[in-house]
Design an enzyme around this catalytic site. Structure first.
Site, PDB file in Angstrom:
ATOM      1  N   LEU A 356      28.241  31.689  -1.622  1.00  0.00           N
ATOM      2  CA  LEU A 356      29.319  30.390  -2.010  1.00  0.00           C
ATOM      3  C   LEU A 356      29.856  30.437  -2.046  1.00  0.00           C
ATOM      4  CD1 LEU A 356      27.724  30.153  -5.786  1.00  0.00           C
ATOM      5  CD2 LEU A 356      26.441  29.173  -4.174  1.00  0.00           C
ATOM      6  N   GLY A 359      37.228  34.437  -0.505  1.00  0.00           N
ATOM      7  CA  GLY A 359      38.972  33.636  -0.686  1.00  0.00           C
ATOM      8  C   GLY A 359      39.983  35.038  -0.585  1.00  0.00           C
ATOM      9  N   PHE A 361      40.838  37.038  -3.183  1.00  0.00           N
ATOM     10  CA  PHE A 361      40.597  37.377  -3.976  1.00  0.00           C
ATOM     11  C   PHE A 361      38.802  37.868  -3.947  1.00  0.00           C
ATOM     12  CE2 PHE A 361      44.150  34.599  -4.170  1.00  0.00           C
ATOM     13  CZ  PHE A 361      45.404  35.594  -5.209  1.00  0.00           C
ATOM     14  N   GLY A 362      38.141  37.570  -3.743  1.00  0.00           N
ATOM     15  CA  GLY A 362      36.749  38.078  -3.720  1.00  0.00           C
ATOM     16  C   GLY A 362      35.911  37.035  -3.112  1.00  0.00           C
ATOM     17  N   LYS A 363      34.203  37.496  -3.226  1.00  0.00           N
ATOM     18  CA  LYS A 363      33.347  36.433  -2.992  1.00  0.00           C
ATOM     19  C   LYS A 363      32.403  36.415  -3.899  1.00  0.00           C
ATOM     20  CE  LYS A 363      33.095  38.284   1.781  1.00  0.00           C
ATOM     21  NZ  LYS A 363      31.509  39.179   3.181  1.00  0.00           N
ATOM     22  N   VAL A 364      31.763  35.047  -3.900  1.00  0.00           N
ATOM     23  CA  VAL A 364      31.220  34.433  -5.276  1.00  0.00           C
ATOM     24  C   VAL A 364      29.809  34.130  -4.447  1.00  0.00           C
ATOM     25  CG1 VAL A 364      30.897  32.073  -7.059  1.00  0.00           C
ATOM     26  CG2 VAL A 364      33.116  33.023  -5.664  1.00  0.00           C
ATOM     27  N   LYS A 379      31.741  36.255  -8.471  1.00  0.00           N
ATOM     28  CA  LYS A 379      32.635  37.097  -8.492  1.00  0.00           C
ATOM     29  C   LYS A 379      32.851  38.262  -7.958  1.00  0.00           C
ATOM     30  CE  LYS A 379      37.471  35.140  -7.279  1.00  0.00           C
ATOM     31  NZ  LYS A 379      38.072  34.177  -6.680  1.00  0.00           N
ATOM     32  N   ASP A 475      46.315  28.745  -9.903  1.00  0.00           N
ATOM     33  CA  ASP A 475      46.077  28.729  -8.630  1.00  0.00           C
ATOM     34  C   ASP A 475      44.943  27.083  -9.223  1.00  0.00           C
ATOM     35  OD1 ASP A 475      45.131  29.476  -6.516  1.00  0.00           O
ATOM     36  OD2 ASP A 475      43.217  30.486  -6.923  1.00  0.00           O
TER      37      ASP A 475
END
Length: 669
Positions: A356, A359, A361-364, A379, A475
């Site tokens: 989806l 960024g 800080f990770g993938k979703v 995530k 954030d």
């Protein structure tokens, strides 16, 4: 005898009028739930009608084409005292069956043309409509809606599975990957055009609105509420006095498909009649569907032996690859812990097709829980420090207890090796960021944007003041605001959030967040607070109102930093010049002015000069009026916010002094 002659004449005139009316209706409205030789169709190329009623445009011959047109032309010069009407509506059911799985070509096009003669047109990329010399010529007077299964870079195709609206050539005026809006799930779902499945299309043109809509769905679905494509277009500039309506299809040089039309309805007199799905002909069985290659039983037996032999080793390998980290202290969080195996299955192995977004800080990933078919967002966050993991997971689980209509619900977590996996409710419309900054999404109206701003403000007030602990999101930005099926705003992504008790001072942490949303004091002290969330929310307010990010380095120097740009516009009496030009002034000026000035107020360099989220929501709800302040007050960090601490701040902060963090506000946003 004279009376009898007059009667006969009147009767003949009556029958002539009836016949004329029938022919006129026949030319402007028809429906085929299956086809026959008497269907008044003109066929050429590979096109043919099967005895069972199926219309086939092409077979699997290479580099060929086929056309089918309704034999009678549509007339737009109906009478000298009546202006022509260009509105029309059509629906049809089609199927593309590739010669090899996932390897077909080229596609089908619905066509309105002044001629049925396409003998000079090419197959392949040209879909049997144009050739090298006439493609793109305004003299073609052709409108087409293409369903294309091959990506042709020369025509700027978006991918190899798209729908496009074409005028006089194959470079689409607008196009999009083939999807449909599934109302039950509240999201867009992909349709694979060359899957061999039957699909239904609705094409509608409203002359008064000048709007052409194209809608696509599986044959088992009702017409979706949202069209796939919508474009403003004046067909009077394209259509001639007489136009023919029909279909074209073409195959490629390396692969081909059987292209079929199963049913077709058309009307120039309102909405096209709905097709009777149960009456449509069946697709024929294709070679290989019921055949079994010789020796298959032997192959299966050998495969079983091999699988039994390696099953033990495969299980051990799987355990090593997908094993989770469990510790004694985590047992208290058991009900909110997901197994890695379930999440792996839900996301189809974390495949890229399920991605989806991603960024720093990770993938979703999008997922479907195997047990309940519930949609989730998963995530994956890297966490390379064992120290503090206990507290981190405890805080994540605590935030799983948050309940607010404008928060994305955190469902649970999973730990595996050096990463933490968070599981959220799935939001079908994705992030607000994509609506503001990505092509292909509908433009959000001001009323929708204003409601989203209030939604997020309400969520932050809950986090700061109304829950059992203070939650600092850390954030806040458009990409972390997700939209549900009704386009309500929900604040999500708590991967950076921190908790502390009411009345307690927040602790120093690592500097995290996104440039452009970071309060100046964060870079100096490392201490996040409710005020730093307010600063980020200020940037978010301006982002939504102006349709641009807080910092865009590609702009002119005076426009790089959004706060500075809006302040300069305000100083010269043109604050509305900074708002999103795509809104075209369609907003209440008092609301836009409030949002812009409130965004500047929240963006001040001094924390005490910023309002609280309770005050922000009161402003947005119209319960409290924003006091007057000037752009000079903003530049000097002196704007009043009605904050209770503001009066104390005034007495301790000289009006002609400048904070050492002013440069951070001016240069770092």
């Amino acid at each position: 005898m004279a009376v009898d002659c007059r009667s006969l004449c009147l009767l003949a005139a009556f029958y002539a009028a009836v016949i004329s009316m029938v022919l006129s209706q026949d030319q402007n409205e028809f429906i085929f739930n299956g086809f026959s030789e008497s269907s008044n169709l003109h066929l050429d190329g590979l096109a043919k009608i099967h005895p069972a009623g199926l219309l086939q445009l092409t077979n699997t011959s290479r580099t060929e084409k086929g056309h089918t047109f309704y034999r009678f032309p549509l007339k737009f010069n109906r009478s000298s005292n009546s202006a022509p009407s260009y509105s029309f509506s059509t629906c049809f059911v089609f199927a593309m069956v590739p010669q090899l799985p996932d390897h077909g070509g080229h596609g089908i096009a619905f066509v309105i043309s002044p001629s049925m003669d396409f003998s000079q047109a090419l197959g392949n990329d040209y879909l049997g409509l144009f050739n090298n010399s006439n493609n793109g010529n305004s003299t073609n007077h052709v409108l087409a809606v293409e369903f294309d299964t091959i990506r042709s870079p020369v025509f700027d195709d978006v991918d190899d599975n798209h729908v496009g609206i074409d005028v006089n050539g194959l470079k689409s005026n607008v196009s999009a990957p083939a999807t449909y809006f599934a109302k039950e799930e509240g999201r867009n779902k992909t349709l694979k055009l060359i899957s061999g499945d039957t699909m239904q299309v609705w094409i509608d043109y409203d002359e008064e609105e000048g709007l052409l809509n194209v809608t696509l769905a599986p044959i088992t679905s009702l017409k979706p509420d949202w069209p796939l494509l919508s474009i403003s277009i004046d067909l009077s500039e394209i259509f001639l006095d007489e136009m023919y309506v029909g279909f074209s299809a073409a195959t490629g040089s390396s692969a081909a498909s059987d292209h079929y039309i199963l049913g077709w309805s058309f009307s120039k007199n309102g909405k096209a009649q709905s097709l009777e799905i149960s009456e449509l002909p069946q697709l024929p069985k294709h070679d290989g569907e019921s055949k079994r290659p010789e020796g298959l039983v032997v192959i299966l037996l050998v495969a079983v032996v091999v699988l039994v032999t390696i099953s033990g080793a495969a299980y051990l390998f799987w355990r090593r690859k997908y094993g989770e980290v469990h510790e004694e202290w985590e047992r208290e969080y058991g009900p909110q812990r997901f197994s890695y195996k379930i999440l792996y299955q839900a996301t189809r192995g974390f495949k890229e097709k399920q991605l989806l977004g991603s960024g720093g800080f990770g993938k979703v990933y999008r997922g479907t829980l195997p047990s309940s078919t519930a949609q989730i967002a998963v995530k994956r966050i890297s966490h390379d420090s064992k120290q503090g993991m206990n507290q981190f997971v405890a805080e994540i689980v605590s935030m799983g207890r948050l309940r607010h209509r404008n928060l994305v619900q955190l469902l649970g977590y999973c730990r595996r090796k050096g990463e933490l996996i968070l599981v959220y409710d799935y939001m079908p419309n994705g992030s607000l960021d994509t609506f503001l900054f990505s092509n292909g999404r509908p433009l959000l109206t001001w009323s929708q944007r204003y409601r989203i701003l209030r939604d997020v403000a309400s969520a932050l007030l809950y986090l700061h003041e109304e829950w059992e602990q203070v939650v600092l999101h850390r954030d806040v930005k458009a990409s972390n605001v997700l939209l549900d099926s009704n386009l309500n705003g929900r604040l999500g992504d708590f991967g950076l959030a921190r908790l502390h008790d009411h009345g307690a001072k927040p602790e120093t942490t690592n500097l995290v967040g996104t440039i452009g949303y970071l309060a100046p004091e964060l870079t100096r002290t490392g201490v996040a607070s409710t005020s730093t969330d307010v600063f980020a929310f200020g940037a978010f307010l301006l982002e939504v109102a102006c349709g641009r990010r807080p910092m865009e380095q590609w702009r002119q120097p005076e426009e790089v930093f959004l706060v500075e740009w809006i302040t300069k516009c305000w100083k010269r009496g043109a604050i509305f010049y900074a708002c999103d030009p795509r809104l075209e002034g369609n907003f209440p000026v008092e609301e836009m002015e409030l949002v812009l000035k409130l965004g500047l107020l929240c963006s001040q360099s001094q924390p005490l000069a910023r309002p609280s989220m309770r005050q922000v929501l009161q402003y947005l709800n119209g319960n409290t009026s924003l006091l007057d302040f000037s752009p000079e007050n903003i530049e000097n960090g002196m704007a009043t916010s009605n904050n209770e601490a503001f009066s104390d701040f005034l007495t301790s902060f000289p009006s002609n002094s400048h904070s050492s963090t002013d440069s951070i506000l001016n240069k770092g946003r």
